[in-house]
Design a protein around this motif. Structure first.
Motif, PDB file in Angstrom:
ATOM      1  N   GLY A   1      24.733 -21.384  19.303  1.00 15.18           N
ATOM      2  CA  GLY A   1      25.972 -20.408  19.399  1.00 15.18           C
ATOM      3  C   GLY A   1      27.162 -21.341  18.891  1.00 15.18           C
ATOM      4  N   PHE A   2      28.468 -20.578  18.705  1.00 19.50           N
ATOM      5  CA  PHE A   2      29.590 -21.331  18.519  1.00 19.50           C
ATOM      6  C   PHE A   2      30.707 -20.481  18.775  1.00 19.50           C
ATOM      7  CE2 PHE A   2      28.998 -19.231  14.487  1.00 19.50           C
ATOM      8  CZ  PHE A   2      30.356 -19.159  13.771  1.00 19.50           C
ATOM      9  N   GLU A   3      31.792 -21.140  18.794  1.00 17.45           N
ATOM     10  CA  GLU A   3      33.266 -20.545  19.011  1.00 17.45           C
ATOM     11  C   GLU A   3      34.349 -21.163  18.140  1.00 17.45           C
ATOM     12  OE1 GLU A   3      34.883 -18.368  20.461  1.00 17.45           O
ATOM     13  OE2 GLU A   3      33.055 -17.516  21.153  1.00 17.45           O
ATOM     14  N   GLY A   4      35.486 -20.541  18.036  1.00 21.24           N
ATOM     15  CA  GLY A   4      36.450 -21.070  17.067  1.00 21.24           C
ATOM     16  C   GLY A   4      37.829 -20.637  17.737  1.00 21.24           C
ATOM     17  N   LEU A   5      38.618 -21.574  18.046  1.00 22.40           N
ATOM     18  CA  LEU A   5      39.889 -21.368  18.707  1.00 22.40           C
ATOM     19  C   LEU A   5      40.863 -22.373  18.145  1.00 22.40           C
ATOM     20  CD1 LEU A   5      40.234 -22.147  22.428  1.00 22.40           C
ATOM     21  CD2 LEU A   5      38.222 -23.070  20.857  1.00 22.40           C
ATOM     22  N   LYS A   6      42.247 -22.464  18.263  1.00 23.89           N
ATOM     23  CA  LYS A   6      43.194 -23.369  17.878  1.00 23.89           C
ATOM     24  C   LYS A   6      43.946 -24.088  18.909  1.00 23.89           C
ATOM     25  CE  LYS A   6      43.481 -21.425  13.244  1.00 23.89           C
ATOM     26  NZ  LYS A   6      44.352 -20.238  12.456  1.00 23.89           N
ATOM     27  N   ALA A   7      44.624 -25.279  18.711  1.00 22.33           N
ATOM     28  CA  ALA A   7      45.421 -25.710  19.617  1.00 22.33           C
ATOM     29  C   ALA A   7      46.813 -25.870  18.671  1.00 22.33           C
ATOM     30  CB  ALA A   7      45.221 -27.244  19.773  1.00 22.33           C
ATOM     31  N   TYR A   8      47.940 -25.439  19.260  1.00 30.76           N
ATOM     32  CA  TYR A   8      49.224 -25.276  18.698  1.00 30.76           C
ATOM     33  C   TYR A   8      50.211 -26.240  19.268  1.00 30.76           C
ATOM     34  CZ  TYR A   8      46.979 -20.784  17.762  1.00 30.76           C
ATOM     35  OH  TYR A   8      46.348 -19.777  17.199  1.00 30.76           O
ATOM     36  N   ARG A   9      50.763 -26.847  18.127  1.00 27.80           N
ATOM     37  CA  ARG A   9      52.121 -27.878  18.952  1.00 27.80           C
ATOM     38  C   ARG A   9      53.476 -27.009  18.906  1.00 27.80           C
ATOM     39  NH1 ARG A   9      52.368 -32.868  19.089  1.00 27.80           N
ATOM     40  NH2 ARG A   9      50.674 -33.639  17.881  1.00 27.80           N
TER      41      ARG A   9
ATOM     42  N   ASP B   1      52.525  -7.705   8.923  1.00 26.03           N
ATOM     43  CA  ASP B   1      53.693  -8.698   8.827  1.00 26.03           C
ATOM     44  C   ASP B   1      54.236  -8.942  10.179  1.00 26.03           C
ATOM     45  OD1 ASP B   1      53.580  -9.209   6.379  1.00 26.03           O
ATOM     46  OD2 ASP B   1      55.235  -8.112   5.596  1.00 26.03           O
ATOM     47  N   ALA B   2      54.653  -7.698  11.084  1.00 25.97           N
ATOM     48  CA  ALA B   2      55.428  -7.535  12.222  1.00 25.97           C
ATOM     49  C   ALA B   2      54.352  -8.350  13.462  1.00 25.97           C
ATOM     50  CB  ALA B   2      55.653  -6.190  12.732  1.00 25.97           C
ATOM     51  N   VAL B   3      53.035  -7.862  13.057  1.00 28.03           N
ATOM     52  CA  VAL B   3      52.213  -8.336  14.347  1.00 28.03           C
ATOM     53  C   VAL B   3      51.767  -9.849  13.959  1.00 28.03           C
ATOM     54  CG1 VAL B   3      49.836  -8.118  13.474  1.00 28.03           C
ATOM     55  CG2 VAL B   3      50.437  -7.306  15.799  1.00 28.03           C
ATOM     56  N   LEU B   4      51.683 -10.313  12.771  1.00 31.77           N
ATOM     57  CA  LEU B   4      51.853 -11.964  12.660  1.00 31.77           C
ATOM     58  C   LEU B   4      52.981 -12.599  13.096  1.00 31.77           C
ATOM     59  CD1 LEU B   4      50.042 -14.200  10.979  1.00 31.77           C
ATOM     60  CD2 LEU B   4      51.755 -13.560   9.086  1.00 31.77           C
ATOM     61  N   THR B   5      53.865 -12.047  12.922  1.00 35.66           N
ATOM     62  CA  THR B   5      55.380 -12.626  13.500  1.00 35.66           C
ATOM     63  C   THR B   5      55.085 -12.871  15.118  1.00 35.66           C
ATOM     64  OG1 THR B   5      56.373 -11.907  11.834  1.00 35.66           O
ATOM     65  CG2 THR B   5      57.813 -12.941  13.525  1.00 35.66           C
ATOM     66  N   ARG B   6      54.656 -11.704  15.718  1.00 37.26           N
ATOM     67  CA  ARG B   6      54.853 -11.472  17.072  1.00 37.26           C
ATOM     68  C   ARG B   6      53.696 -12.561  17.828  1.00 37.26           C
ATOM     69  NH1 ARG B   6      55.468 -10.740  21.380  1.00 37.26           N
ATOM     70  NH2 ARG B   6      55.160  -9.184  22.890  1.00 37.26           N
ATOM     71  N   LEU B   7      52.399 -12.343  17.111  1.00 36.43           N
ATOM     72  CA  LEU B   7      51.474 -13.171  17.558  1.00 36.43           C
ATOM     73  C   LEU B   7      51.669 -14.831  17.463  1.00 36.43           C
ATOM     74  CD1 LEU B   7      48.497 -12.822  18.903  1.00 36.43           C
ATOM     75  CD2 LEU B   7      47.737 -13.137  16.337  1.00 36.43           C
ATOM     76  N   THR B   8      52.321 -15.163  16.044  1.00 39.40           N
ATOM     77  CA  THR B   8      52.080 -16.427  15.965  1.00 39.40           C
ATOM     78  C   THR B   8      53.673 -17.182  16.753  1.00 39.40           C
ATOM     79  OG1 THR B   8      53.324 -16.141  13.713  1.00 39.40           O
ATOM     80  CG2 THR B   8      51.134 -16.775  13.747  1.00 39.40           C
ATOM     81  N   ASP B   9      54.607 -16.170  16.858  1.00 38.09           N
ATOM     82  CA  ASP B   9      55.599 -16.865  17.776  1.00 38.09           C
ATOM     83  C   ASP B   9      55.360 -16.936  19.124  1.00 38.09           C
ATOM     84  OD1 ASP B   9      57.786 -16.456  15.730  1.00 38.09           O
ATOM     85  OD2 ASP B   9      58.575 -14.660  16.376  1.00 38.09           O
ATOM     86  N   LEU B  10      54.257 -16.240  19.616  1.00 36.50           N
ATOM     87  CA  LEU B  10      53.633 -16.415  20.865  1.00 36.50           C
ATOM     88  C   LEU B  10      53.051 -17.745  20.947  1.00 36.50           C
ATOM     89  CD1 LEU B  10      52.553 -13.290  22.561  1.00 36.50           C
ATOM     90  CD2 LEU B  10      51.520 -15.357  23.104  1.00 36.50           C
ATOM     91  N   GLN B  11      52.105 -17.863  19.906  1.00 34.68           N
ATOM     92  CA  GLN B  11      51.308 -18.958  19.890  1.00 34.68           C
ATOM     93  C   GLN B  11      52.060 -20.371  19.784  1.00 34.68           C
ATOM     94  OE1 GLN B  11      48.784 -17.559  16.571  1.00 34.68           O
ATOM     95  NE2 GLN B  11      47.190 -16.929  18.155  1.00 34.68           N
TER      96      GLN B  11
ATOM     97  N   GLY C   1      54.872 -20.962  20.814  1.00 31.51           N
ATOM     98  CA  GLY C   1      56.176 -21.072  21.658  1.00 31.51           C
ATOM     99  C   GLY C   1      57.414 -20.723  21.292  1.00 31.51           C
ATOM    100  N   ARG C   2      57.471 -19.781  20.305  1.00 28.39           N
ATOM    101  CA  ARG C   2      58.884 -19.327  19.947  1.00 28.39           C
ATOM    102  C   ARG C   2      59.390 -18.085  20.635  1.00 28.39           C
ATOM    103  NH1 ARG C   2      56.661 -20.890  14.724  1.00 28.39           N
ATOM    104  NH2 ARG C   2      55.962 -18.653  14.459  1.00 28.39           N
ATOM    105  N   ALA C   3      58.446 -17.622  21.577  1.00 28.40           N
ATOM    106  CA  ALA C   3      58.707 -16.083  22.003  1.00 28.40           C
ATOM    107  C   ALA C   3      58.016 -16.176  23.357  1.00 28.40           C
ATOM    108  CB  ALA C   3      58.047 -15.148  21.384  1.00 28.40           C
ATOM    109  N   GLU C   4      58.116 -15.297  24.446  1.00 28.94           N
ATOM    110  CA  GLU C   4      57.998 -15.021  25.696  1.00 28.94           C
ATOM    111  C   GLU C   4      56.110 -14.806  25.465  1.00 28.94           C
ATOM    112  OE1 GLU C   4      59.425 -14.121  29.083  1.00 28.94           O
ATOM    113  OE2 GLU C   4      60.407 -15.903  28.186  1.00 28.94           O
ATOM    114  N   ASP C   5      55.401 -15.253  26.727  1.00 27.34           N
ATOM    115  CA  ASP C   5      54.170 -14.854  26.753  1.00 27.34           C
ATOM    116  C   ASP C   5      53.748 -13.945  27.789  1.00 27.34           C
ATOM    117  OD1 ASP C   5      51.386 -15.371  26.676  1.00 27.34           O
ATOM    118  OD2 ASP C   5      51.390 -17.373  27.614  1.00 27.34           O
TER     119      ASP C   5
END
Ligand code: PLP
Ligand code: COI
Length: 371
Positions: free
Chosen positions: A78-86, A341-351, A353-357
């Motif tokens: 079994g496996f997973e995939g996730l990311k760490a963001y600076r 495009d809008a959802v990509l910006t929304r999600l990555t801003d959050l990931q 740390g550029r936007a509220e969570d």
């Protein structure tokens, strides 16, 4: 945060020969997805009757594996995939790791493997990210991709659940998974091959599902497509998902529709997060069976105005074209900002740390450096 208990402690045995700073910078410059690995890996071992032991962070190294190890023969895995963001202040964060822990536990149950607890899952991730903090890119769009996985290590050719297993996590600095030059990717719709069938392992994240997708994926490449889209195995009618991503369609009225979960589709954490963000915006979101014909007709009539793929590796990737033996349909480019495009910006801003969570999805694993 959904965590019940603190992360387990993994003993750190530092790599005595880590990459030099120069080697690291070179390796991190434009890395091909999943081809570059950091200095360490996390590891814990399970034996029947003993449970999980030897939680450790050690130098990345080949695994000594008996040639009879069950995983090599019967893919008990079994496996997973996730990311760490600076984030800008240098701190490092994970996105919804508790959801990945829960999905890995579900995969373990389906594959008759011992469950990895949330504490062990988070402990391993925090341990490796902390040991390899210098490998977390700070460049836009880049991150550290984490690959937790569990393998049956018992040397046994008996087809039965193994009594020994290892849980590991590797880490890889990554940029984009798919190249999206132009308006998006081309997708091959597989007609002869299916990824999952009712009662099978489609909703588990396990190696065999991906092994089965290699040949259709090659077929996709041969037809000039980057990814393959699978239809349901029972009726060969309904769209399910791509080889490594979920699928979302946007209608002309701004509502969104995506194949429902229900056994044959991987419950993507990106999918779930995007649907939540779209519902937060007040959009109507439908999760239901969607016939391929509905998509093709919708694209032609203008009822469907966007298609995009989503997943940890792919993030949000617009689809520009659907191709199969008997059709080749373009998704007309959108004027102005697309929902993708809008959802990509929304999600990555959050990931990043550029936007509220607002949902409390981010989990800090390394503090900002002092000073
Ligand atoms: N579907 C498949 C088959 C996948 O491999 C993935 C990637 O993990 C996804 C969907 C998307 O899942 P997630 O968003 O959790 O990465
Ligand atoms: C991920 O997105 O994490 C996956 O596991 C999908 C794979 C295609 C890399």
């Amino acid at each position: 945060m959904e965590t019940q208990a603190p992360p387990a402690s993994f003993t750190v045995i530092p790599n005595r020969h880590p990459a030099s700073e120069e080697e690291r910078w070179l390796a991190m410059e434009n890395p091909v997805f999943g081809k570059v690995f950091t200095d360490h890996m996390a590891r814990a071992t399970w034996r029947d009757g003993e449970g999980w032991v030897d939680r450790r962070i050690v130098a990345l190294a080949p695994l000594p594996l008996h040639p009879g190890a069950a995983v090599l023969h019967y893919a008990q895995q079994g496996f997973e995939g996730l990311k760490a963001y600076r984030h800008e202040d240098g701190s490092i964060w994970l996105f919804r790791p508790e959801a990945n822990a829960a999905r890995l536990a579900a995969t373990c149950r389906r594959m008759a493997l011992p469950e990895v607890s949330e504490e062990d899952f988070l402990g391993a991730l925090e341990g490796i990210v902390s040991a390899d903090r210098n490998w977390v890119p700070g460049t836009p769009g880049a991150s550290l991709y984490l690959r937790p996985f569990i393998i049956a290590t018992e040397p046994s050719l008996l087809v039965q659940p193994a009594n020994e297993a290892d849980f590991l996590v590797t880490a890889s600095p990554v940029g984009a998974y798919l190249s999206t030059a132009g308006d998006g990717v081309s997708i091959w719709v597989s007609r002869g091959f299916h990824r999952a069938n009712p009662g099978g392992t489609g909703e588990a994240k396990t190696a065999g599902n991906y092994a089965a997708s290699m040949l259709p994926q090659r077929e996709a490449k041969e037809h000039g497509c980057q990814q393959v889209l699978f239809l349901d195995a029972r009726e060969d009618t309904y769209v399910e998902e791509l080889g490594g991503m979920n699928l979302i369609a946007v209608r002309a009225d701004g509502s969104v529709v995506t194949p429902r979960l229900g056994g044959t589709i991987l419950p993507g954490i990106t999918r779930d997060s995007i649907l939540m963000l779209l519902r937060d915006e007040g959009r109507t979101v439908e999760e239901r069976d969607i016939a391929l014909a509905e998509i093709l007709e919708g694209l032609e009539s203008g009822e469907i105005v966007e298609l995009f793929a989503c997943g940890t590796a792919a993030v949000v990737t617009p689809i520009a074209r659907l191709v199969s033996d008997d059709f080749d349909v373009a998704v007309p480019p959108r004027e102005g900002e697309s929902v993708a495009d809008a959802v990509l910006t929304r999600l990555t801003d959050l990931q990043y740390g550029r936007a509220e969570d607002p949902h409390g999805w981010m989990r800090k694993v390394v503090d900002a450096p002092e000073g």
